[in-house]
Design a protein around this motif. Structure first.
Motif, PDB file in Angstrom:
ATOM      1  N   ALA A   1      11.768 -14.502  -3.679  1.00 35.90           N
ATOM      2  CA  ALA A   1      10.605 -14.119  -4.482  1.00 35.90           C
ATOM      3  C   ALA A   1      10.046 -12.773  -4.052  1.00 35.90           C
ATOM      4  O   ALA A   1       9.759 -11.899  -4.887  1.00 35.90           O
ATOM      5  N   LEU A   2       9.905 -12.573  -2.742  1.00 36.88           N
ATOM      6  CA  LEU A   2       9.323 -11.325  -2.251  1.00 36.88           C
ATOM      7  C   LEU A   2      10.272 -10.143  -2.439  1.00 36.88           C
ATOM      8  O   LEU A   2       9.819  -9.012  -2.665  1.00 36.88           O
ATOM      9  N   ASN A   3      11.573 -10.381  -2.318  1.00 37.69           N
ATOM     10  CA  ASN A   3      12.522  -9.288  -2.530  1.00 37.69           C
ATOM     11  C   ASN A   3      12.424  -8.741  -3.947  1.00 37.69           C
ATOM     12  O   ASN A   3      12.417  -7.521  -4.167  1.00 37.69           O
ATOM     13  N   PHE A   4      12.376  -9.639  -4.915  1.00 35.28           N
ATOM     14  CA  PHE A   4      12.245  -9.187  -6.300  1.00 35.28           C
ATOM     15  C   PHE A   4      10.899  -8.509  -6.527  1.00 35.28           C
ATOM     16  O   PHE A   4      10.823  -7.423  -7.123  1.00 35.28           O
ATOM     17  N   LEU A   5       9.830  -9.141  -6.076  1.00 34.07           N
ATOM     18  CA  LEU A   5       8.494  -8.572  -6.276  1.00 34.07           C
ATOM     19  C   LEU A   5       8.354  -7.211  -5.598  1.00 34.07           C
ATOM     20  O   LEU A   5       7.825  -6.262  -6.189  1.00 34.07           O
ATOM     21  N   GLY A   6       8.813  -7.112  -4.357  1.00 36.93           N
ATOM     22  CA  GLY A   6       8.670  -5.866  -3.622  1.00 36.93           C
ATOM     23  C   GLY A   6       9.484  -4.742  -4.224  1.00 36.93           C
ATOM     24  O   GLY A   6       9.020  -3.597  -4.340  1.00 36.93           O
ATOM     25  N   ARG A   7      10.732  -5.058  -4.608  1.00 34.33           N
ATOM     26  CA  ARG A   7      11.600  -4.032  -5.189  1.00 34.33           C
ATOM     27  C   ARG A   7      11.042  -3.535  -6.515  1.00 34.33           C
ATOM     28  O   ARG A   7      10.922  -2.322  -6.757  1.00 34.33           O
ATOM     29  N   LEU A   8      10.695  -4.441  -7.407  1.00 37.57           N
ATOM     30  CA  LEU A   8      10.231  -4.028  -8.724  1.00 37.57           C
ATOM     31  C   LEU A   8       8.846  -3.387  -8.660  1.00 37.57           C
ATOM     32  O   LEU A   8       8.560  -2.438  -9.395  1.00 37.57           O
ATOM     33  N   SER A   9       7.999  -3.882  -7.782  1.00 43.31           N
ATOM     34  CA  SER A   9       6.688  -3.249  -7.621  1.00 43.31           C
ATOM     35  C   SER A   9       6.837  -1.848  -7.042  1.00 43.31           C
ATOM     36  O   SER A   9       6.059  -0.950  -7.368  1.00 43.31           O
ATOM     37  N   GLY A  10       7.854  -1.651  -6.201  1.00 47.00           N
ATOM     38  CA  GLY A  10       8.119  -0.305  -5.688  1.00 47.00           C
ATOM     39  C   GLY A  10       8.513   0.650  -6.792  1.00 47.00           C
ATOM     40  O   GLY A  10       8.066   1.814  -6.824  1.00 47.00           O
ATOM     41  N   VAL A  11       9.360   0.193  -7.716  1.00 48.08           N
ATOM     42  CA  VAL A  11       9.751   1.024  -8.856  1.00 48.08           C
ATOM     43  C   VAL A  11       8.543   1.318  -9.739  1.00 48.08           C
ATOM     44  O   VAL A  11       8.338   2.462 -10.176  1.00 48.08           O
ATOM     45  N   ALA A  12       7.743   0.305 -10.005  1.00 50.45           N
ATOM     46  CA  ALA A  12       6.552   0.504 -10.833  1.00 50.45           C
ATOM     47  C   ALA A  12       5.577   1.473 -10.169  1.00 50.45           C
ATOM     48  O   ALA A  12       4.961   2.320 -10.829  1.00 50.45           O
ATOM     49  N   THR A  13       5.452   1.371  -8.857  1.00 51.01           N
ATOM     50  CA  THR A  13       4.543   2.258  -8.121  1.00 51.01           C
ATOM     51  C   THR A  13       5.024   3.695  -8.156  1.00 51.01           C
ATOM     52  O   THR A  13       4.235   4.625  -8.369  1.00 51.01           O
ATOM     53  N   ALA A  14       6.323   3.892  -7.958  1.00 48.20           N
ATOM     54  CA  ALA A  14       6.879   5.251  -8.014  1.00 48.20           C
ATOM     55  C   ALA A  14       6.708   5.843  -9.408  1.00 48.20           C
ATOM     56  O   ALA A  14       6.352   7.025  -9.557  1.00 48.20           O
ATOM     57  N   THR A  15       6.947   5.037 -10.435  1.00 45.61           N
ATOM     58  CA  THR A  15       6.787   5.520 -11.803  1.00 45.61           C
ATOM     59  C   THR A  15       5.348   5.905 -12.086  1.00 45.61           C
ATOM     60  O   THR A  15       5.071   6.955 -12.688  1.00 45.61           O
ATOM     61  N   ALA A  16       4.419   5.067 -11.639  1.00 40.10           N
ATOM     62  CA  ALA A  16       3.001   5.325 -11.885  1.00 40.10           C
ATOM     63  C   ALA A  16       2.550   6.639 -11.248  1.00 40.10           C
ATOM     64  O   ALA A  16       1.711   7.353 -11.806  1.00 40.10           O
ATOM     65  N   ALA A  17       3.109   6.957 -10.078  1.00 42.99           N
ATOM     66  CA  ALA A  17       2.732   8.205  -9.409  1.00 42.99           C
ATOM     67  C   ALA A  17       3.077   9.411 -10.284  1.00 42.99           C
ATOM     68  O   ALA A  17       2.297  10.374 -10.387  1.00 42.99           O
ATOM     69  N   TYR A  18       4.249   9.360 -10.917  1.00 46.33           N
ATOM     70  CA  TYR A  18       4.651  10.452 -11.811  1.00 46.33           C
ATOM     71  C   TYR A  18       3.845  10.423 -13.114  1.00 46.33           C
ATOM     72  O   TYR A  18       3.417  11.468 -13.618  1.00 46.33           O
ATOM     73  N   ALA A  19       3.675   9.228 -13.667  1.00 41.90           N
ATOM     74  CA  ALA A  19       2.934   9.113 -14.931  1.00 41.90           C
ATOM     75  C   ALA A  19       1.506   9.623 -14.788  1.00 41.90           C
ATOM     76  O   ALA A  19       0.965  10.270 -15.700  1.00 41.90           O
ATOM     77  N   ASP A  20       0.895   9.371 -13.637  1.00 35.51           N
ATOM     78  CA  ASP A  20      -0.471   9.854 -13.411  1.00 35.51           C
ATOM     79  C   ASP A  20      -0.527  11.377 -13.387  1.00 35.51           C
ATOM     80  O   ASP A  20      -1.505  11.980 -13.855  1.00 35.51           O
ATOM     81  N   ARG A  21       0.532  12.017 -12.878  1.00 36.20           N
ATOM     82  CA  ARG A  21       0.542  13.477 -12.773  1.00 36.20           C
ATOM     83  C   ARG A  21       0.661  14.160 -14.136  1.00 36.20           C
ATOM     84  O   ARG A  21       0.307  15.339 -14.262  1.00 36.20           O
ATOM     85  N   VAL A  22       1.175  13.442 -15.132  1.00 38.74           N
ATOM     86  CA  VAL A  22       1.364  14.062 -16.453  1.00 38.74           C
ATOM     87  C   VAL A  22       0.447  13.448 -17.503  1.00 38.74           C
ATOM     88  O   VAL A  22       0.617  13.698 -18.704  1.00 38.74           O
ATOM     89  N   ALA A  23      -0.524  12.671 -17.078  1.00 41.83           N
ATOM     90  CA  ALA A  23      -1.391  11.952 -18.024  1.00 41.83           C
ATOM     91  C   ALA A  23      -2.187  12.890 -18.928  1.00 41.83           C
ATOM     92  O   ALA A  23      -2.612  12.491 -20.014  1.00 41.83           O
TER      93      ALA A  23
END
Length: 287
Positions: free
Chosen positions: A107-129
């Motif tokens: 459970a944590l492997n899936f949550l951590g991996r996918l949340s990491g991808v979502a977090t990285a994406t959000a960092a870029y999305a915030d810069r171009v908002a």
């Protein structure tokens, strides 16, 4: 609990979870838990964030517990796409202790991996908002996890590029080289596809872009490894006749300047292939 676009395909979730649990449980199962935890024991557990980020993967986490014991109650406190602060409670888990503890790492492997991808994406999305540009993923994904990582990109505020080789045509430099020319590659693509399939073509120079435009264009043009000045000129030459996508060595430091050139899309491989796993934990509930 469902996030963007209503969540994930339950069949894909079940298959991935079952394969991962099989890998973890091996031939003899969780011998540590079996040796130390009475069969009748129950547990109340809490999944919480240990660092800030963006949440993704709740369905996979829930499915991991349910696969080992359907009586385990998984109560999500948040939804995919939610912003996480350190200490934020993501879900509460209650039920038979043995299967709950055995499912923890999957459970944590899936949550951590996918949340990491979502977090990285959000960092870029915030810069171009402040622009109209969208952050897109690529096919540079973890083998076997593409559908989930692309979902996580959406949870982080990004958009999906093609899912595989079969859902859109992307003519890259190697295709052009083997086909013989930009014109030959475009002609072949347009003759091959049906009316619902889109065509994208990669160009490295303004001269190549002019040839694409002169030959009737495509649905999308991929402007590869161009700096802001070239991108701005390319967008002007396209004049809205095709969607424009910037790609190549995009970083958090450069993404805003790229977006400000007027491109429609910015594709970034590192939001999937280099995203660090988000630190989440599962602990026994207190009180």
């Amino acid at each position: 609990m469902s996030g963007p676009l209503g969540g994930l395909d339950p069949i894909a979730v079940r298959r991935a979870v079952e394969a991962t649990l099989t890998e973890d449980l091996g031939r003899a199962g969780d011998i540590t838990t079996a040796a130390t935890i009475p069969a009748s024991a129950t547990a109340r557990l809490v999944i919480a964030a240990r660092q800030p980020g963006r949440l993704a993967g709740l369905q996979l986490a829930q499915a991991a517990f349910a696969a080992l014991d359907p009586s385990i109650v998984f109560a999500a406190e948040l939804v995919d796409g939610a912003k996480l602060a350190p200490g934020a409670v993501i879900a509460r888990v209650e039920g038979p202790a043995r299967p709950a503890l055995s499912a923890e790492r999957t459970a944590l492997n899936f949550l951590g991996r996918l949340s990491g991808v979502a977090t990285a994406t959000a960092a870029y999305a915030d810069r171009v908002a402040h622009t109209a540009a969208k952050i897109c993923c690529t096919r540079k994904t973890t083998p076997g996890l593409r559908v989930f990582e692309k979902y996580a990109v959406r949870c982080g505020g990004g958009a999906n590029h093609r899912f595989g080789l079969d859902d859109a045509i992307l003519i890259k430099d190697n295709h052009i080289a083997v086909a013989g020319s930009i014109e030959a590659a475009l002609d072949g693509a347009k003759a091959y596809i049906g009316h619902l399939v889109k065509i994208e073509i990669e160009v490295d120079t303004l001269e190549q872009l002019d040839r694409v435009i002169a030959h009737g264009g495509a649905d999308v043009v991929l402007l590869d490894n161009m700096g802001p000045d070239l991108l701005r000129e390319a967008v002007a030459r396209v004049g809205g006749r095709m969607a424009t996508e910037a790609s190549g060595n995009v970083s958090l430091e450069t993404v805003a300047a790229i977006a400000e050139t007027g491109v429609d899309l910015i594709s970034i491989g590192r939001i999937t292939h280099s995203a660090p796993t988000l630190d989440l934990g599962l602990d026994v509930a207190v009180g």
